[in-house]
Design a protein around this motif. Structure first.
Motif, PDB file in Angstrom:
ATOM      1  N   ASP A  86       0.822  -1.211   0.000  1.00 38.05           N
ATOM      2  CA  ASP A  86       0.000   0.000   0.000  1.00 38.05           C
ATOM      3  C   ASP A  86       0.858   1.264   0.000  1.00 38.05           C
ATOM      4  OD1 ASP A  86      -2.452  -1.100  -0.262  1.00 38.05           O
ATOM      5  OD2 ASP A  86      -3.209  -0.509   1.705  1.00 38.05           O
ATOM      6  N   LEU A  87       1.933   1.261   0.785  1.00 32.51           N
ATOM      7  CA  LEU A  87       2.823   2.421   0.832  1.00 32.51           C
ATOM      8  C   LEU A  87       3.409   2.699  -0.550  1.00 32.51           C
ATOM      9  CD1 LEU A  87       4.784   1.705   4.144  1.00 32.51           C
ATOM     10  CD2 LEU A  87       2.716   3.061   3.827  1.00 32.51           C
ATOM     11  N   GLY A 179     -12.355  14.639   0.211  1.00 35.96           N
ATOM     12  CA  GLY A 179     -11.268  15.077  -0.653  1.00 35.96           C
ATOM     13  C   GLY A 179      -9.881  14.623  -0.238  1.00 35.96           C
ATOM     14  N   GLY A 180      -9.766  13.822   0.811  1.00 37.08           N
ATOM     15  CA  GLY A 180      -8.445  13.393   1.270  1.00 37.08           C
ATOM     16  C   GLY A 180      -7.949  12.174   0.538  1.00 37.08           C
ATOM     17  N   THR A 181      -7.856  12.261  -0.778  1.00 40.50           N
ATOM     18  CA  THR A 181      -7.498  11.127  -1.625  1.00 40.50           C
ATOM     19  C   THR A 181      -6.158  11.355  -2.315  1.00 40.50           C
ATOM     20  OG1 THR A 181      -8.640  12.077  -3.539  1.00 40.50           O
ATOM     21  CG2 THR A 181      -9.942  10.677  -2.074  1.00 40.50           C
ATOM     22  N   GLY A 275      -7.021   6.360  -0.079  1.00 40.88           N
ATOM     23  CA  GLY A 275      -6.292   7.139   0.910  1.00 40.88           C
ATOM     24  C   GLY A 275      -5.114   6.323   1.408  1.00 40.88           C
ATOM     25  N   GLY A 276      -4.614   6.651   2.582  1.00 39.87           N
ATOM     26  CA  GLY A 276      -3.521   5.879   3.154  1.00 39.87           C
ATOM     27  C   GLY A 276      -2.293   6.713   3.419  1.00 39.87           C
ATOM     28  N   TYR A 277      -1.135   6.077   3.324  1.00 41.83           N
ATOM     29  CA  TYR A 277       0.136   6.725   3.622  1.00 41.83           C
ATOM     30  C   TYR A 277       1.115   6.504   2.473  1.00 41.83           C
ATOM     31  CZ  TYR A 277      -1.277   7.004   8.568  1.00 41.83           C
ATOM     32  OH  TYR A 277      -1.928   7.266   9.738  1.00 41.83           O
ATOM     33  N   THR A 278       1.998   7.469   2.278  1.00 37.82           N
ATOM     34  CA  THR A 278       3.179   7.242   1.450  1.00 37.82           C
ATOM     35  C   THR A 278       4.291   6.723   2.365  1.00 37.82           C
ATOM     36  OG1 THR A 278       4.014   9.490   1.796  1.00 37.82           O
ATOM     37  CG2 THR A 278       2.534   9.138  -0.087  1.00 37.82           C
ATOM     38  N   PHE A 279       5.427   6.349   1.779  1.00 43.97           N
ATOM     39  CA  PHE A 279       6.553   5.912   2.607  1.00 43.97           C
ATOM     40  C   PHE A 279       6.932   6.998   3.612  1.00 43.97           C
ATOM     41  CE2 PHE A 279       7.442   3.077  -1.068  1.00 43.97           C
ATOM     42  CZ  PHE A 279       7.541   1.877  -0.382  1.00 43.97           C
ATOM     43  N   ALA A 280       7.106   8.219   3.108  1.00 47.29           N
ATOM     44  CA  ALA A 280       7.588   9.303   3.962  1.00 47.29           C
ATOM     45  C   ALA A 280       6.577   9.669   5.039  1.00 47.29           C
ATOM     46  CB  ALA A 280       7.909  10.528   3.093  1.00 47.29           C
TER      47      ALA A 280
END
Length: 327
Positions: A86-87, A179-181, A275-280
């Motif tokens: 996912d990241l 909108g948090g996509t 949505g979710g998280y990036t690595f950073a």
């Protein structure tokens, strides 16, 4: 007849001394330049080594598939279950979307400033664009979630309703209402990397040899034909270099993405409405909890993947640029 001593000319001795001094100076400069280059290489190698040393024990203790799992649960040091699928998806999608938006805009702005705009307008306009780079990331993040997200919600809903058959616009794991996509995050990142791409492209376009432009004009080329046949080919490698600098910024952006993206209760599936998280942002969100070695190593392992990803991206960019950058 008196014999007078003839003095030996000093010029050859002086010339030899100057050559020796020149060789010493050249050797010193070459040594300093080599040491500077070696320092950068050594620093990068040491960073990679540090990340590997700290990450390997956690990856070895991981009870989930590191590359394929969507789970990231490291609360229990004796039962680590974490993966980067996912990241990786969120990081790549948001960064590529930013690049797709920012590169055409950046190149267009650079062409306008260097080829079409009058000098009285080009300079202040260029300064205005460059000032975007000085805006703090947190400001972009707040603008993205408080202003942009609300305006983009109807657009996202429209795309989801009409193009949902395509995986990029399929229904995501968060609601588009807030909108948090990834879609919103990609546009915020595009604005953030726009000054970098514009600045580098503008500089390399300005370095197009005047003789090339005049030769095209002498053949009767229009302004667009001059740009297409001389400016763009000459600046291609510079545009690629600027784009990769922007992509590197997008891949590693933390605060703005952390603010904009909503957390997701389930795994994503490569949709721009996930949505979710990036690595950073994932690493930054848990930075205050880095107290135990194994759980911390899980985040360091994710950081190493991001570190390697940036290297792969830059290597591909160098190949695409033909191994050199004009200007």
């Amino acid at each position: 007849m008196s014999l007078e001593s003839t003095p030996q000319p000093s010029t050859p001795i002086k010339a030899r001394g100057e050559r020796k001094h020149s060789k010493n100076a050249e050797f010193a400069f070459r040594s300093l330049a080599t040491a500077a280059g070696a320092t950068i290489v050594a620093a990068i190698a040491l960073i990679a080594l540090f990340l590997l040393i700290r990450a390997v024990p956690s990856v070895a203790a991981n009870k989930a598939n590191f590359f394929a799992s969507t789970e990231f649960n490291v609360r229990d040091a004796n039962n680590l279950r974490f993966g980067i699928r996912d990241l990786f998806a969120v990081t790549v999608l948001s960064s590529l979307m930013a690049l797709v938006i920012a590169v055409p805009l950046g190149v267009g702005i650079a062409l306008f400033l260097t080829q079409y705009a009058p000098k009285a307008l080009a300079r202040p306009f260029a300064i205005l664009v460059d000032l975007l780079a000085a805006v703090p990331s947190i400001v972009f993040g707040l603008w993205g979630i408080l202003v942009l997200a609300e305006k983009l919600s109807p657009v996202e809903q429209f795309l989801n309703d009409n193009l949902g058959w395509f995986f990029l616009f399929d229904t995501g794991n968060v609601s588009v209402t807030g909108g948090g996509t990834i879609f919103t995050a990609g546009i915020v990142l595009a604005v953030m990397i726009l000054p970098i791409i514009t600045s580098v492209s503008r500089e390399v376009f300005n370095l197009t040899p005047r003789a090339h432009i005049e030769a095209a004009q002498a053949l009767g080329a229009t302004k667009w034909e001059v740009v297409r046949m001389t400016v763009l080919p000459y600046g291609r490698s510079g545009v690629i270099a600027g784009s990769m600098l922007g992509l590197g910024r997008a891949l590693g952006e933390t605060i703005a993405v952390l603010i904009v993206l909503h957390t997701a209760a389930k795994a994503g599936h490569w949709s721009l409405f996930d949505g979710g998280y990036t690595f950073a942002s994932k690493i930054a969100s848990a930075a205050s909890e880095f107290s135990q070695a194994l759980p911390t190593g899980a985040y360091i392992a994710a950081g190493f993947v991001l570190f390697a990803l940036t290297f792969v991206v830059n290597a591909l960019a160098r190949v695409a640029a033909g191994g050199k950058v004009n200007g």
